[in-house]
Write a protein that holds these residues in place. Structure first.
Motif, short mmCIF file in Angstrom:
data_model
loop_
_atom_site.label_atom_id
_atom_site.label_comp_id
_atom_site.label_asym_id
_atom_site.label_seq_id
_atom_site.Cartn_x
_atom_site.Cartn_y
_atom_site.Cartn_z
N THR A 5 27.92 -28.68 49.83
CA THR A 5 26.50 -29.07 49.71
C THR A 5 25.72 -28.25 48.68
O THR A 5 24.50 -28.43 48.56
CB THR A 5 25.77 -28.97 51.06
N HIS A 6 26.41 -27.36 47.94
CA HIS A 6 25.68 -26.58 46.93
C HIS A 6 26.67 -26.03 45.91
O HIS A 6 27.43 -25.10 46.20
CB HIS A 6 24.93 -25.43 47.61
N CYS A 7 26.65 -26.59 44.71
CA CYS A 7 27.58 -26.17 43.67
C CYS A 7 26.94 -26.40 42.31
O CYS A 7 26.45 -27.50 42.05
CB CYS A 7 28.86 -26.99 43.78
N HIS A 8 26.94 -25.37 41.46
CA HIS A 8 26.32 -25.50 40.13
C HIS A 8 27.35 -25.95 39.10
O HIS A 8 27.68 -25.23 38.17
CB HIS A 8 25.67 -24.18 39.73
N LEU A 9 27.83 -27.16 39.30
CA LEU A 9 28.85 -27.74 38.43
C LEU A 9 28.35 -27.90 36.99
O LEU A 9 29.15 -28.01 36.07
CB LEU A 9 29.22 -29.11 39.01
N GLY A 91 15.54 -29.40 44.65
CA GLY A 91 16.10 -28.06 44.77
C GLY A 91 16.91 -27.68 43.53
O GLY A 91 17.19 -28.55 42.70
N GLU A 92 17.26 -26.36 43.32
CA GLU A 92 16.90 -25.47 44.39
C GLU A 92 15.60 -24.78 44.06
O GLU A 92 15.36 -24.40 42.91
CB GLU A 92 18.02 -24.46 44.66
N ILE A 93 14.79 -24.63 45.08
CA ILE A 93 13.45 -24.07 44.92
C ILE A 93 13.29 -22.94 45.95
O ILE A 93 14.07 -22.84 46.89
CB ILE A 93 12.37 -25.16 45.15
N LEU A 161 18.16 -24.11 54.36
CA LEU A 161 18.03 -22.76 53.82
C LEU A 161 19.42 -22.40 53.30
O LEU A 161 20.31 -22.06 54.08
CB LEU A 161 17.58 -21.77 54.89
N HIS A 162 19.58 -22.52 52.00
CA HIS A 162 20.92 -22.44 51.41
C HIS A 162 21.40 -20.99 51.34
O HIS A 162 20.60 -20.07 51.21
CB HIS A 162 20.89 -23.16 50.06
N SER A 163 22.71 -20.83 51.47
CA SER A 163 23.36 -19.50 51.46
C SER A 163 22.53 -18.50 52.25
O SER A 163 22.08 -17.48 51.74
CB SER A 163 23.56 -19.00 50.02
N THR A 211 29.58 -23.85 48.67
CA THR A 211 30.25 -22.77 47.92
C THR A 211 29.27 -21.96 47.07
O THR A 211 29.50 -20.80 46.82
CB THR A 211 31.34 -23.31 46.96
N ASP A 212 28.19 -22.59 46.58
CA ASP A 212 27.32 -21.98 45.57
C ASP A 212 28.13 -21.59 44.32
O ASP A 212 27.81 -20.63 43.64
CB ASP A 212 26.56 -20.76 46.12
N SER A 213 29.17 -22.36 44.04
CA SER A 213 29.97 -22.12 42.82
C SER A 213 29.05 -22.12 41.61
O SER A 213 28.12 -22.91 41.57
CB SER A 213 31.01 -23.23 42.63
ZN LIG Z 1 22.41 -22.09 43.92
#
Ligand SMILES: [Zn+2]
Length: 263
Positions: A5-9, A91-93, A161-163, A211-213
């Motif tokens: 649900t969160h990856c900076h591809l 997001g992300e904000i 609320l990510h990571s 992952t927040d990759s």
């Molecule tokens: Zn991020």
């Protein structure tokens, strides 16, 4: 089915081998990857990737550390981008007092403007906090109470609320606001006892997996570039901590993500 649900591809860290990275994610069963933007430009790039790869979805927004990129017209440009059918969140904000690239008052103003946009166009929010969770929760409480007053459907699932890096009390407040709590690679670290305790206590129904990759790579790859296929390691650790079957964790957390992002 696995979901990241969160990856900076869109980051250039992946420019050389993005197709292979998507292939590796497919091989382990990743069916959805959400790419949030950090600037207008990055949000546009996230949308391009969502157009290219069927499993990729986008969120559009300006990250607090990129507050200096904020201009008068940014909010209306984000509004225009958000109509794309694969944009599923704002997001992300949020607020970041650790890096402190942007003055706190400016961060708050940009955060509030984007929260208001999310309410206006009825999209959930992906929240970043670092050393700022109390201020962020204060603003989110006001926002959620406005959602309630305006009878917005978002009030049932306003965002994630990510990571997550808060404590038990912060997690309780997030749950009270019906926010999901996102977990990343650090849950696999042997020195992350507080975070692991939080995973044990929080119901699966409140969790999202990410992952927040390219960051926050799980054990045993800590220090290397992260990628969506490694979301599996985060799920395995959460299954172990909660003494639940791997499939139970994937089913519940994937259903949570589907509920929030409507995909
Ligand atoms: Zn991020």
């Amino acid at each position: 089915m696995l979901v990241d649900t969160h990856c900076h591809l869109d980051f250039n860290w992946f420019d050389q081998d993005r197709d292979e990275i998507i292939d590796r994610a497919r091989e382990v069963g990743v069916k959805r990857i959400l790419n949030p933007g950090i600037t207008l430009r990055s949000s546009e790039h996230a949308i391009q990737l969502a157009e290219k790869y069927p499993e990729v979805y986008a969120a559009v927004g300006v990250h607090p550390n990129d507050g200096s990129s904020w201009e008068e017209g940014t909010i209306s440009q984000l509004r225009d981008l958000a109509v794309h059918q694969k944009v599923v969140a704002i997001g992300e904000i949020g607020l970041d007092y650790y890096r402190d690239h942007t003055p706190h008052e400016l961060q708050k103003r940009i955060f509030k403007e984007q929260l208001n946009l999310a309410a206006e166009i009825n999209l959930p929010v992906i929240i970043h906090t670092r050393d700022s969770i109390n201020d962020a929760l204060d603003l989110l409480k006001i926002w959620c109470s406005d959602l309630k007053d305006s009878k917005s459907g978002l009030v049932e699932h306003p965002g994630v609320l990510h990571s997550f890096s808060g404590d038990q009390d912060d997690a309780k407040q997030a749950r009270a606001l019906k926010f999901f709590v996102g977990f990343t690679g650090p849950v696999t670290f042997s020195n992350a006892k507080d975070l692991q305790e939080l995973v044990i206590r929080l119901p699966l129904q409140n969790m999202l997996i990410e992952t927040d990759s390219p960051f926050l790579t799980p054990h045993p790859y800590r220090g290397k570039r992260n990628e969506p296929a490694r979301v599996k390691l985060v799920v395995e650790k959460i299954a172990e901590l909660k003494q639940q079957a791997y499939n139970t964790v994937t089913e519940i957390t994937s259903a949570n993500a589907a509920q929030l992002f409507d995909w």
